[in-house]
Design an enzyme around this catalytic site. Structure first.
Site, mmCIF file in Angstrom:
data_model
loop_
_atom_site.group_PDB
_atom_site.id
_atom_site.type_symbol
_atom_site.label_atom_id
_atom_site.label_comp_id
_atom_site.label_asym_id
_atom_site.label_seq_id
_atom_site.Cartn_x
_atom_site.Cartn_y
_atom_site.Cartn_z
ATOM 1 N N SER A 64 0.851 -1.197 0.000
ATOM 2 C CA SER A 64 0.000 0.000 0.000
ATOM 3 C C SER A 64 0.881 1.239 0.000
ATOM 4 O O SER A 64 1.672 1.446 0.929
ATOM 5 C CB SER A 64 -0.887 0.016 1.248
ATOM 6 O OG SER A 64 -1.371 1.329 1.441
ATOM 7 N N HIS A 80 -1.171 -1.359 -4.230
ATOM 8 C CA HIS A 80 -2.458 -1.067 -3.577
ATOM 9 C C HIS A 80 -2.561 0.442 -3.371
ATOM 10 O O HIS A 80 -1.657 1.069 -2.830
ATOM 11 C CB HIS A 80 -2.529 -1.814 -2.244
ATOM 12 C CG HIS A 80 -3.827 -1.676 -1.527
ATOM 13 N ND1 HIS A 80 -4.939 -2.420 -1.855
ATOM 14 C CD2 HIS A 80 -4.198 -0.879 -0.502
ATOM 15 C CE1 HIS A 80 -5.944 -2.089 -1.045
ATOM 16 N NE2 HIS A 80 -5.516 -1.143 -0.217
ATOM 17 N N ASP A 114 -4.805 3.504 -1.963
ATOM 18 C CA ASP A 114 -5.865 3.822 -0.990
ATOM 19 C C ASP A 114 -6.448 5.209 -1.222
ATOM 20 O O ASP A 114 -5.770 6.225 -1.050
ATOM 21 C CB ASP A 114 -5.295 3.761 0.434
ATOM 22 C CG ASP A 114 -5.076 2.326 0.888
ATOM 23 O OD1 ASP A 114 -6.031 1.527 0.803
ATOM 24 O OD2 ASP A 114 -3.951 2.012 1.324
ATOM 25 N N MET A 165 -9.078 7.921 -0.015
ATOM 26 C CA MET A 165 -9.883 8.318 1.160
ATOM 27 C C MET A 165 -10.420 9.721 0.950
ATOM 28 O O MET A 165 -9.706 10.597 0.454
ATOM 29 C CB MET A 165 -9.018 8.286 2.417
ATOM 30 C CG MET A 165 -8.353 6.942 2.675
ATOM 31 S SD MET A 165 -7.453 6.958 4.214
ATOM 32 C CE MET A 165 -6.666 5.332 4.162
ATOM 33 N N HIS A 197 -8.437 0.881 -3.939
ATOM 34 C CA HIS A 197 -9.336 0.634 -2.805
ATOM 35 C C HIS A 197 -10.057 1.944 -2.502
ATOM 36 O O HIS A 197 -9.455 2.868 -1.961
ATOM 37 C CB HIS A 197 -8.479 0.153 -1.618
ATOM 38 C CG HIS A 197 -9.216 0.008 -0.338
ATOM 39 N ND1 HIS A 197 -8.569 -0.182 0.873
ATOM 40 C CD2 HIS A 197 -10.551 0.023 -0.049
ATOM 41 C CE1 HIS A 197 -9.472 -0.269 1.838
ATOM 42 N NE2 HIS A 197 -10.673 -0.142 1.314
ATOM 43 N N MET A 219 -12.288 4.229 -0.542
ATOM 44 C CA MET A 219 -12.934 4.497 0.759
ATOM 45 C C MET A 219 -13.615 5.849 0.597
ATOM 46 O O MET A 219 -13.171 6.874 1.143
ATOM 47 C CB MET A 219 -11.884 4.506 1.871
ATOM 48 C CG MET A 219 -11.347 3.108 2.186
ATOM 49 S SD MET A 219 -9.777 3.121 3.064
ATOM 50 C CE MET A 219 -8.646 3.217 1.670
ATOM 51 N N MET A 238 -11.205 -6.129 5.514
ATOM 52 C CA MET A 238 -10.390 -5.197 6.294
ATOM 53 C C MET A 238 -10.046 -5.855 7.630
ATOM 54 O O MET A 238 -10.929 -6.369 8.330
ATOM 55 C CB MET A 238 -11.154 -3.898 6.567
ATOM 56 C CG MET A 238 -11.416 -3.023 5.357
ATOM 57 S SD MET A 238 -9.940 -2.573 4.419
ATOM 58 C CE MET A 238 -8.983 -1.659 5.634
ATOM 59 N N ASP A 265 -6.389 -6.595 4.307
ATOM 60 C CA ASP A 265 -5.787 -5.251 4.334
ATOM 61 C C ASP A 265 -5.806 -4.698 5.755
ATOM 62 O O ASP A 265 -6.874 -4.493 6.329
ATOM 63 C CB ASP A 265 -6.606 -4.347 3.395
ATOM 64 C CG ASP A 265 -6.041 -2.931 3.257
ATOM 65 O OD1 ASP A 265 -4.962 -2.648 3.813
ATOM 66 O OD2 ASP A 265 -6.706 -2.119 2.572
ATOM 67 N N GLY A 266 -4.612 -4.446 6.283
ATOM 68 C CA GLY A 266 -4.492 -3.784 7.578
ATOM 69 C C GLY A 266 -3.676 -4.596 8.573
ATOM 70 O O GLY A 266 -4.058 -5.704 8.943
ATOM 71 N N GLY A 302 1.303 -2.010 4.068
ATOM 72 C CA GLY A 302 1.795 -0.648 3.894
ATOM 73 C C GLY A 302 3.018 -0.396 4.737
ATOM 74 O O GLY A 302 4.161 -0.469 4.258
ATOM 75 N N SER A 303 2.794 -0.136 6.036
ATOM 76 C CA SER A 303 3.903 0.224 6.917
ATOM 77 C C SER A 303 4.929 -0.902 7.029
ATOM 78 O O SER A 303 6.122 -0.637 7.193
ATOM 79 C CB SER A 303 3.372 0.619 8.301
ATOM 80 O OG SER A 303 2.499 -0.369 8.804
HETATM 81 C C1 DX5 Z 1 -6.275 1.433 5.676
HETATM 82 C C2 DX5 Z 1 -5.792 1.158 4.274
HETATM 83 C C3 DX5 Z 1 -4.665 0.206 4.200
HETATM 84 C C4 DX5 Z 1 -3.410 0.679 4.876
HETATM 85 C C5 DX5 Z 1 -2.669 -0.515 5.344
HETATM 86 O O1 DX5 Z 1 -7.453 2.146 5.637
HETATM 87 O O2 DX5 Z 1 -6.851 0.626 3.498
HETATM 88 O O3 DX5 Z 1 -4.405 -0.196 2.867
HETATM 89 O O4 DX5 Z 1 -2.576 1.427 4.069
HETATM 90 O O5 DX5 Z 1 -1.565 -0.088 6.080
HETATM 91 P P1 DX5 Z 1 -0.813 -1.031 7.095
HETATM 92 O O6 DX5 Z 1 -0.300 -2.207 6.318
HETATM 93 O O7 DX5 Z 1 0.256 -0.167 7.632
HETATM 94 O O8 DX5 Z 1 -1.820 -1.465 8.132
HETATM 95 ZN ZN ZN Z 2 -6.398 -0.342 1.507
#
Ligand code: DX5
Ligand code: ZN
Length: 235
Positions: free
Chosen positions: A14, A39, A41, A43, A72, A74, A143, A185-186, A207-208
């Site tokens: 991500s 990926h 995101d 928002m 994705h 949101m 999620m 995801d998450g 992501g992180s």
């Molecule tokens: C959260 C996002 C994720 C996020 C995941 O709302 O949809 O894709 O970036 O990040 P990590 O892997 O750090 O939880």
């Molecule tokens: Zn996501």
């Protein structure tokens, strides 16, 4: 091997945790490090309490990578953004069912625009959302955190829900249905990805865990070896 409807594993970093000032370089580096998908995101500060990136940024990174871009959404409402992201080079588009007035229509719209379509279920959302649209789905995204931010902890109950979703998909395919990917995801990390694979996921957003580390390739390698352990155990 995992059950026959479980697809080969895919790692989808991500970019929410990437360095946005160097996004082109970041996506090139993470693909060179072994990423299967990017990926993306989106928002809107309405469906979720955060504001990120839109079609312009998707279009900007598109020439930098050949792998699928997994958008994705949101956002609420959903439909107007579907053709915009398809034009911007998205390959997969997923959205949250509570954010669309007409879920079946939104799913059809994604495919009409040439993309793979999927629903995203929040931790508290029921798998019942899937029941009447299974034939419209190319992917189901569960999620494992509440959406809005990177860097949160994996919610363990997701493992139970993944097993239930896996069973639904396996039954659908056994009855002659199309393949459906199962994405998570998450809070996905090298140290929990084995359990997540064992619970039935095939597409892993992180992501992180990836962009927060200096050596992307080392993290992705470690994730793949943990997934291989899960697959050997299931053989
Ligand atoms: C959260 C996002 C994720 C996020 C995941 O709302 O949809 O894709 O970036 O990040 P990590 O892997 O750090 O939880
Ligand atoms: Zn996501």
């Amino acid at each position: 091997m995992p059950d026959s409807a479980q697809l080969p594993a895919r790692i989808a970093p991500s970019i929410l945790s990437a360095d946005f000032a160097r996004l082109g370089e970041e996506v090139r580096n993470v693909v060179a490090a072994g990423a299967d998908w990017i990926h993306f995101d989106v928002m809107d500060n309405h469906y979720v309490p955060n504001l990120t990136i839109g079609p312009l940024v998707c279009e900007a990174i598109r020439p930098h990578v050949d792998v699928p871009i997994d958008v994705h959404l949101m956002v609420e409402p959903v439909d107007a953004l579907i053709p915009s992201f398809a034009k911007a080079g998205a390959n997969v588009i997923t959205f949250h069912p509570e954010a669309s007035r007409h879920i079946d229509r939104s799913l059809a719209l994604i495919r009409e625009n040439g993309c793979k379509a999927g629903l995203v279920l929040n931790p508290g959302a029921s798998l019942d959302w899937l029941t009447h649209v299974m034939d419209r789905l190319d992917i189901v995204l569960l999620m494992s955190v509440n959406p809005g931010f990177g860097g949160q902890s994996f919610i363990a109950q997701t493992l139970v829900k993944l097993r239930q979703a896996r069973a639904l998909i396996t039954r659908h395919v056994a009855n002659g249905g199309q393949p459906i990917a199962l994405e998570v995801d998450g809070g996905v990390k090298a140290d929990n990805i084995r359990l997540i694979r064992e619970a039935g996921a095939d597409t892993f957003v992180a992501g992180s865990a990836i962009f927060g580390k200096p050596d992307y390739a080392a993290v992705i390698r470690e994730m793949r070896s943990q997934i291989a352990l899960a697959d050997q155990g299931a053989a």
